[in-house]
Design a protein around this motif. Structure first.
Motif, PDB file in Angstrom:
ATOM      1  N   ARG A  22       0.768  -0.610  -0.132  1.00 57.16           N
ATOM      2  CA  ARG A  22      -0.359  -0.260   0.045  1.00 57.16           C
ATOM      3  C   ARG A  22       1.068   0.941  -0.116  1.00 57.16           C
ATOM      4  NH1 ARG A  22      -2.064  -3.222   3.914  1.00 57.16           N
ATOM      5  NH2 ARG A  22      -4.427  -4.158   3.515  1.00 57.16           N
ATOM      6  N   HIS A  24       1.505   5.590   0.675  1.00 59.81           N
ATOM      7  CA  HIS A  24       1.493   6.228   1.215  1.00 59.81           C
ATOM      8  C   HIS A  24       2.042   7.963   1.253  1.00 59.81           C
ATOM      9  CE1 HIS A  24       4.461   4.561   3.671  1.00 59.81           C
ATOM     10  NE2 HIS A  24       3.670   3.150   3.443  1.00 59.81           N
ATOM     11  N   LEU A  36      -1.413   5.390  10.229  1.00 59.64           N
ATOM     12  CA  LEU A  36      -2.148   3.920   8.874  1.00 59.64           C
ATOM     13  C   LEU A  36      -2.187   2.816   9.767  1.00 59.64           C
ATOM     14  CD1 LEU A  36       1.050   4.098   6.111  1.00 59.64           C
ATOM     15  CD2 LEU A  36      -1.436   5.373   6.663  1.00 59.64           C
TER      16      LEU A  36
END
Length: 165
Positions: A22, A24, A36
């Motif tokens: 992911r 970020h 997160l």
């Protein structure tokens, strides 16, 4: 030249290891990364790049909230005397990463096996472990057993020791 995140993902894919990554904003500290929590399951890591008095390097990986006593850790990990943090140039040379992006995935760059990996026992109780994929703009989740396969494929048979207090 240091391997990139793409090189890492290709290596993992060739081994048949599935991961989830992911993206970020860049995260430089554990405190920043805690924003997160809840969106990325699994154990999140804190990595300490250490050097002992004889010039041996250690990467100590613990769960992000773990506390480590740097005054006594050398006794647990087998270092020669007290340890200090490794310098930025050694970090780049050995693991191919910069401060704020230290990760156990960096061991893919330690082809000469100069870094001893130490995994904290409590961290290894989690089935999913998270780390930066050679930069701090993403987090990669990997199964614990697949992580161990990856590490051994890079020539790093980790020491699993209780280093947190």
């Amino acid at each position: 030249m240091a391997k990139t995140a793409d090189d890492l993902f290709k290596f993992l894919h060739e081994m048949g290891i599935e991961t989830e990554t992911r993206e970020h904003p860049p995260l430089f500290t554990v405190d920043e990364s805690q924003t997160l929590r809840g969106s990325i399951p699994g154990a999140h890591t804190k990595n300490l790049f250490l050097k002992d008095k004889k010039g041996r390097y250690f990467l100590v990986t613990v769960e992000e909230r773990a506390v480590v006593d740097l005054k006594t850790i050398h006794q647990v990990i087998g270092a020669s005397g007290r340890v200090s943090f490794g310098k930025e140039d050694a970090l780049m040379e050995l693991l191919g990463v910069t401060p704020g992006a230290v990760t156990l995935f960096g061991l893919i760059n330690d082809e000469d096996r100069k870094v001893t990996l130490v995994l904290d026992e409590p961290l290894m109780e989690d089935e999913v472990i998270n780390g930066h994929p050679l930069h701090n703009r993403a987090t990669t989740s990997i199964g614990r057993d697949d992580l161990l396969r990856f590490l051994r494929a890079t020539g790093h048979d980790p020491l699993v020791l209780k280093v947190s207090i």
